[in-house]
Design an enzyme around this catalytic site. Structure first.
Site, PDB file in Angstrom:
ATOM      1  N   LYS A 207       0.881   4.622  -1.703  1.00  0.00           N
ATOM      2  CA  LYS A 207       1.951   5.199  -2.515  1.00  0.00           C
ATOM      3  C   LYS A 207       1.669   6.680  -2.793  1.00  0.00           C
ATOM      4  CE  LYS A 207       4.173   4.765  -6.997  1.00  0.00           C
ATOM      5  NZ  LYS A 207       4.290   4.042  -8.258  1.00  0.00           N
ATOM      6  N   GLU A 213     -10.261   5.489  -0.574  1.00  0.00           N
ATOM      7  CA  GLU A 213     -10.574   4.461   0.422  1.00  0.00           C
ATOM      8  C   GLU A 213      -9.629   4.557   1.617  1.00  0.00           C
ATOM      9  OE1 GLU A 213     -10.240   4.011  -2.798  1.00  0.00           O
ATOM     10  OE2 GLU A 213     -11.720   2.599  -3.580  1.00  0.00           O
ATOM     11  N   GLY A 267       2.598  -0.003  -7.452  1.00  0.00           N
ATOM     12  CA  GLY A 267       1.844  -0.447  -6.275  1.00  0.00           C
ATOM     13  C   GLY A 267       1.782  -1.967  -6.171  1.00  0.00           C
ATOM     14  N   ARG A 268       1.509  -2.629  -7.274  1.00  0.00           N
ATOM     15  CA  ARG A 268       1.353  -4.095  -7.236  1.00  0.00           C
ATOM     16  C   ARG A 268       2.684  -4.823  -7.182  1.00  0.00           C
ATOM     17  NH1 ARG A 268      -0.454  -1.586 -11.729  1.00  0.00           N
ATOM     18  NH2 ARG A 268       0.460  -2.047 -13.752  1.00  0.00           N
ATOM     19  N   GLU A 353      -3.966  -6.168 -13.383  1.00  0.00           N
ATOM     20  CA  GLU A 353      -3.752  -4.724 -13.509  1.00  0.00           C
ATOM     21  C   GLU A 353      -2.559  -4.463 -14.435  1.00  0.00           C
ATOM     22  OE1 GLU A 353      -2.765  -1.958 -10.078  1.00  0.00           O
ATOM     23  OE2 GLU A 353      -4.912  -1.628 -10.144  1.00  0.00           O
ATOM     24  N   HIS A 384     -14.105 -29.248  -4.218  1.00  0.00           N
ATOM     25  CA  HIS A 384     -15.510 -29.473  -3.882  1.00  0.00           C
ATOM     26  C   HIS A 384     -16.377 -28.301  -4.313  1.00  0.00           C
ATOM     27  CE1 HIS A 384     -14.698 -33.155  -1.643  1.00  0.00           C
ATOM     28  NE2 HIS A 384     -13.522 -32.586  -1.440  1.00  0.00           N
ATOM     29  N   LYS A 510     -12.869   5.893 -10.577  1.00  0.00           N
ATOM     30  CA  LYS A 510     -12.591   6.684  -9.365  1.00  0.00           C
ATOM     31  C   LYS A 510     -13.193   8.077  -9.522  1.00  0.00           C
ATOM     32  CE  LYS A 510      -7.959   4.828  -8.484  1.00  0.00           C
ATOM     33  NZ  LYS A 510      -6.534   5.168  -8.419  1.00  0.00           N
TER      34      LYS A 510
HETATM   35  O1  F6P Z   1      -6.439   2.187  -8.289  1.00  0.00           O
HETATM   36  C1  F6P Z   1      -5.422   1.300  -8.506  1.00  0.00           C
HETATM   37  C2  F6P Z   1      -4.249   1.620  -7.652  1.00  0.00           C
HETATM   38  O2  F6P Z   1      -3.601   2.752  -8.144  1.00  0.00           O
HETATM   39  C3  F6P Z   1      -3.283   0.445  -7.571  1.00  0.00           C
HETATM   40  O3  F6P Z   1      -2.422   0.383  -8.629  1.00  0.00           O
HETATM   41  C4  F6P Z   1      -2.633   0.690  -6.263  1.00  0.00           C
HETATM   42  O4  F6P Z   1      -1.974  -0.446  -5.770  1.00  0.00           O
HETATM   43  C5  F6P Z   1      -3.825   1.100  -5.432  1.00  0.00           C
HETATM   44  O5  F6P Z   1      -4.613   1.873  -6.309  1.00  0.00           O
HETATM   45  C6  F6P Z   1      -3.521   1.865  -4.188  1.00  0.00           C
HETATM   46  O6  F6P Z   1      -2.801   3.043  -4.473  1.00  0.00           O
HETATM   47  P1  F6P Z   1      -2.049   3.824  -3.347  1.00  0.00           P
HETATM   48  O7  F6P Z   1      -0.979   2.944  -2.800  1.00  0.00           O
HETATM   49  O8  F6P Z   1      -1.504   5.052  -4.015  1.00  0.00           O
HETATM   50  O9  F6P Z   1      -3.041   4.179  -2.278  1.00  0.00           O
END
Ligand code: F6P
Length: 547
Positions: A207, A213, A267-268, A353, A384, A510
């Site tokens: 987003k 990452e 995002g979620r 979240e 199990h 972060k």
């Molecule tokens: O760090 C949490 C977050 O902001 C989530 O809410 C989001 O889904 C994820 O990181 C990834 O964010 P992006 O889509 O901006 O890479």
């Protein structure tokens, strides 16, 4: 200042009622009200939901609904659907429900024709995935794309990864999807190990297009591709999904191959936006439309059903009941469907979240427990592993059981009398029954069990669960299931008075990781910089790495 829900008459009444009911056993509740098994149920879309095995009576349900009304759930819900800025800490609308509105719906928010915008992107996604699936879009060497690798994390990974797993049987376009999220290089390396760059397309999904990452993995993937096929191959093998065209261009992806969404999609809450591009590539745009239709069916149910028969309201309020009144810490999600293996992980982000907050929307501290801890594994694997604690442990862990009438795969059992799917479902029904009703010491002793073993074998019961059933795990069903949980989160968050749509709590970690990175790789002698624990851990790590 927000209303403190715990100071309302509706809360006080429920609290008094809790004191009466907290010791009631489900055995007695069923004996006193034999119809509850059929009447404490609700249908929403294609979902049949049984909430009779909860530690509630009809009076409890009425009081919970009353509390929801006191918290203005209906008004807030209508505000959300209309595009009000209910994400107050970020001053944003919360409009994931607009992502699944039909093309002829009308919704203008902040001067923007939201429905037209949504369907323009959906059309572009459809055109692109049609080209991919038909083989018209080819890689730089002229070969067909066979694998889509989605690079994203959190909401830009969990939704599409979970849905692609759930809809395994609907992959009909010769494209399979893989997912890379972790900045641990093992994730990317293992994912690419048996892939051919010539037949691989990367979807960089972010987003913000600033997530460490994702950008790190995307750069490494780019190097992997360029090493094999050269720089000029990039446009044919990289597309992006983001709200930030400028950053996409800066990364080197042609914005003609970017699929957008908007800041009013959290995002979620984004698997049904362009973030679902990898899903559409696998199942096709028609099935993706059915997926969106499933969400919309539950949106309509949530928007219009009376609160007393409103599934997200009832289940969300039952979540509040256990968290805030019984002090329960968690909710287990137990899909009796192997294809839903990632569903609990998906729900962890969606719910935790969203509702893992300690202050209310106005910044004042919450006055009750918020945010259930979601966890789970597919049945019967969990049976199990951790069900022992569910059955006989000292903690209250309400559980959601999810099952389907039609199997995605089925095989005959070895005795030829039934199918493995029937066996799976018999386990689901047995578990909810044993959790609720247990087995008494008298019943166990009557079977001739040695006296010293009786206490070990007693099954206390009174362990609550919801059972959610649907005819099959189809695209529409998974959309319905997701929306069912999205709206529960909203209901509980509204009652608790929190902003379910921000996530400030992830930022500090972060920032500190960015600060610590150079400290780990520095060649200067380590010096005390942080707390004594972190300094020692850094020294240990650097010594191990020879720095
Ligand atoms: O760090 C949490 C977050 O902001 C989530 O809410 C989001 O889904 C994820 O990181 C990834 O964010 P992006 O889509 O901006 O890479």
């Amino acid at each position: 200042m927000s209303t403190d829900i715990t100071g309302t008459a509706a809360w006080t009444t429920l609290d008094a009622h809790h004191r009466v009911i907290q010791s009631a056993h489900l055995r007695d509740l069923f004996a006193q009200d034999p119809q509850r098994g059929t009447e404490l149920t609700v249908s929403a879309g294609d979902l049949y939901i049984d909430y009779s095995k909860h530690r509630v009576t009809r009076e409890t349900v009425a009081l919970l609904v009353d509390l929801a009304r006191t918290a203005r759930v209906e008004q807030r819900r209508d505000e959300m659907f209309a595009g009000a800025h209910i994400n107050t800490s970020e001053d944003r609308a919360v409009l994931h429900t607009a992502l699944r509105l039909p093309a002829d719906a009308e919704l203008t928010v902040d001067g923007q024709d939201v429905v037209t915008d949504v369907h323009t992107v959906l059309r572009r996604m459809g055109e692109f995935t049609d080209r991919l699936r038909s083989g018209e879009w080819r890689g730089a060497t002229g070969e067909r794309i066979r694998t889509v690798v989605n690079i994203g994390i959190g909401g830009s990974d969990l939704g599409p990864a979970m849905v692609c797993g759930a809809l395994r049987h609907y992959a009909d376009g010769g494209i399979s999807a893989r997912f890379v999220s972790n900045v641990d290089p093992a994730d990317l390396v293992a994912t690419l190990a048996d892939l051919d760059p010539a037949t691989t397309l990367f979807v960089v999904a972010s987003k913000t297009f600033s997530t460490l990452e994702t950008l790190t993995n995307a750069s490494a993937a780019r190097r992997w591709l360029v090493d094999e096929l050269g720089e000029e191959a990039v446009p044919k093998h990289f597309v992006a999904v983001s709200t930030h065209a400028d950053r996409v261009a800066e990364f080197g992806i042609d914005t003609a191959n970017m699929f957008g969404f908007w800041d009013w999609v959290g995002g979620r809450y984004s698997v049904d936006s362009a973030i679902g591009l990898s899903v559409m590539a696998v199942i096709g745009k028609e099935r993706f439309a059915e997926f969106l239709g499933g969400f919309h069916a539950i949106d309509e149910h949530f928007r219009t059903a009376p609160l007393e028969q409103n599934a997200p309201v009832l289940l969300g309020m039952i979540g509040v009941w256990y968290s805030s009144f019984f002090d329960a810490e968690s909710r287990a999600v137990l899909p009796y469907s192997n294809d839903l293996a990632r569903f609990a992980a998906y729900l962890q982000q969606l719910t935790m979240e969203s509702n893992g907050k300690s202050v209310r929307a106005d910044g004042t501290p919450v006055t009750t427990k918020t945010g259930e801890i979601f966890w789970g594994e597919p049945g019967t694997n969990g049976q199990h592993a951790f069900y022992q604690l569910l059955h006989q442990g000292t903690r209250l862990a309400p559980a959601d059981f999810i099952g389907f009438a039609e199997p995605t795969d089925d095989l005959a059992t070895s005795d030829g009398t039934g199918s493995m799917h029937d066996l799976l479902m018999s386990n689901l029904f047995a578990q909810t029954r044993v959790l609720a009703f247990g087995k008494t010491a008298e019943e166990i002793a009557a079977e001739g069990t040695a006296a010293e073993l009786v206490p070990h074998k007693v099954m206390p019961g009174n362990r609550p669960s919801t059972t959610i059933l649907a005819s099959q795990l189809a695209p529409s069903t998974i959309g319905q299931l997701i929306a069912l949980y999205e709206h529960q989160v909203f209901v509980a968050g509204t009652v608790w008075g929190i902003d379910s749509f921000d996530q400030w709590g992830v930022e500090l970690g972060k920032a500190q990781a960015l600060e610590l990175g150079p400290v780990l790789t520095s060649t200067q002698a380590p010096r005390p910089q942080y707390d004594s624990s972190t300094d020692a851990l850094v020294r240990w790590y650097r010594a191990q790495r020879g720095r």
